[in-house]
Design a protein around this motif. Structure first.
Motif, PDB file in Angstrom:
ATOM      1  N   ARG A   1     -57.498  16.910 -21.737  1.00  0.00           N
ATOM      2  CA  ARG A   1     -56.134  17.364 -22.030  1.00  0.00           C
ATOM      3  C   ARG A   1     -55.121  16.768 -21.052  1.00  0.00           C
ATOM      4  NH1 ARG A   1     -56.081  21.094 -26.117  1.00  0.00           N
ATOM      5  NH2 ARG A   1     -58.020  22.209 -26.434  1.00  0.00           N
ATOM      6  N   GLU A   2     -55.533  16.547 -19.812  1.00  0.00           N
ATOM      7  CA  GLU A   2     -54.638  15.887 -18.853  1.00  0.00           C
ATOM      8  C   GLU A   2     -54.329  14.468 -19.302  1.00  0.00           C
ATOM      9  OE1 GLU A   2     -56.604  16.192 -15.093  1.00  0.00           O
ATOM     10  OE2 GLU A   2     -55.831  18.202 -14.703  1.00  0.00           O
TER      11      GLU A   2
ATOM     12  N   SER B   1     -46.565  12.420 -22.413  1.00  0.00           N
ATOM     13  CA  SER B   1     -45.428  12.379 -21.499  1.00  0.00           C
ATOM     14  C   SER B   1     -44.824  10.978 -21.446  1.00  0.00           C
ATOM     15  CB  SER B   1     -45.875  12.819 -20.111  1.00  0.00           C
ATOM     16  OG  SER B   1     -44.823  12.743 -19.210  1.00  0.00           O
TER      17      SER B   1
ATOM     18  N   TRP C   1     -51.945  14.701 -22.143  1.00  0.00           N
ATOM     19  CA  TRP C   1     -50.638  15.071 -21.621  1.00  0.00           C
ATOM     20  C   TRP C   1     -49.940  13.852 -21.016  1.00  0.00           C
ATOM     21  CZ3 TRP C   1     -47.020  18.604 -21.906  1.00  0.00           C
ATOM     22  CH2 TRP C   1     -46.013  18.607 -20.963  1.00  0.00           C
TER      23      TRP C   1
END
Length: 189
Positions: free
Chosen positions: A34-35, A42, A38
């Motif tokens: 998930r990082e 982003s 993200w």
């Protein structure tokens, strides 16, 4: 009997701890994936925000007409503009000694934005320096062109064998240009 009791206690302890350990690994891998998502989201948001914040009135060349000439593919039907885009890409490749293996038209799926994208799926091969020059030419092109979905592979065989020439690079990519739309979904003149 004592050994049996100890084994039974160890089995119960293992049955209680194993799900916690495996669950921890599962959640840790989920968090790291998930990082990465993200970070990608982003980055895309930052690019979109910079495009949205771009003010045509502040265009460095000072005129909206010059902005339109730099940003949009031009006037004409989508078929003509796509053919012109394809011939420009072929010209970029020929100048750099790169061979176009295949070029095909891409369809724009979005209808809810003020721009219509015209694209070419381009597959080419050639020396790495030539491929780099073609990518740089596309990046610096006016009207603006955008590259997406790039796949690269090398024709390099084995480092132990001496190759008489530089190995070819094989590149597949989508190249997009834009043109404005009007309210009924057609292109502006």
């Amino acid at each position: 009997m004592r050994i049996l009791g100890k084994l039974f206690g160890f089995a119960i302890l293992l049955a209680l701890v194993a799900p916690l350990v495996f669950g921890g690994f599962y959640f840790w891998s989920d968090i790291t994936s998930r990082e990465e998502e993200w970070a990608t989201s982003s980055e895309r948001f930052d690019r979109l925000r910079s495009v949205a914040a771009f003010d045509i009135a502040q265009y460095p060349l000072g005129s909206r007409d010059q902005f339109a000439a730099d940003a949009y593919l031009g006037s004409g039907t989508p078929a003509i503009l796509t053919a012109n885009l394809q011939s420009r890409l072929r010209e970029f490749a020929v100048q750099r000694g790169v061979e176009i293996v295949q070029a095909s038209e891409l369809k724009d799926d979005s209808t809810d934005n003020p721009f219509s994208k015209l694209g070419i799926r381009l597959e080419m091969s050639g020396p790495a320096a030539g491929i780099y020059d073609v990518l740089q030419q596309i990046e610096q092109s006016k009207p603006w062109l955008f590259i997406d979905n790039v796949q690269m592979r090398s024709g390099f065989v084995d480092s132990a064998q001496q190759q008489p020439v530089e190995p070819s690079m094989f590149v597949g990519m989508d190249v997009w240009g834009v043109m404005p739309r009007i309210a009924d979904g057609t292109k502006q003149p």
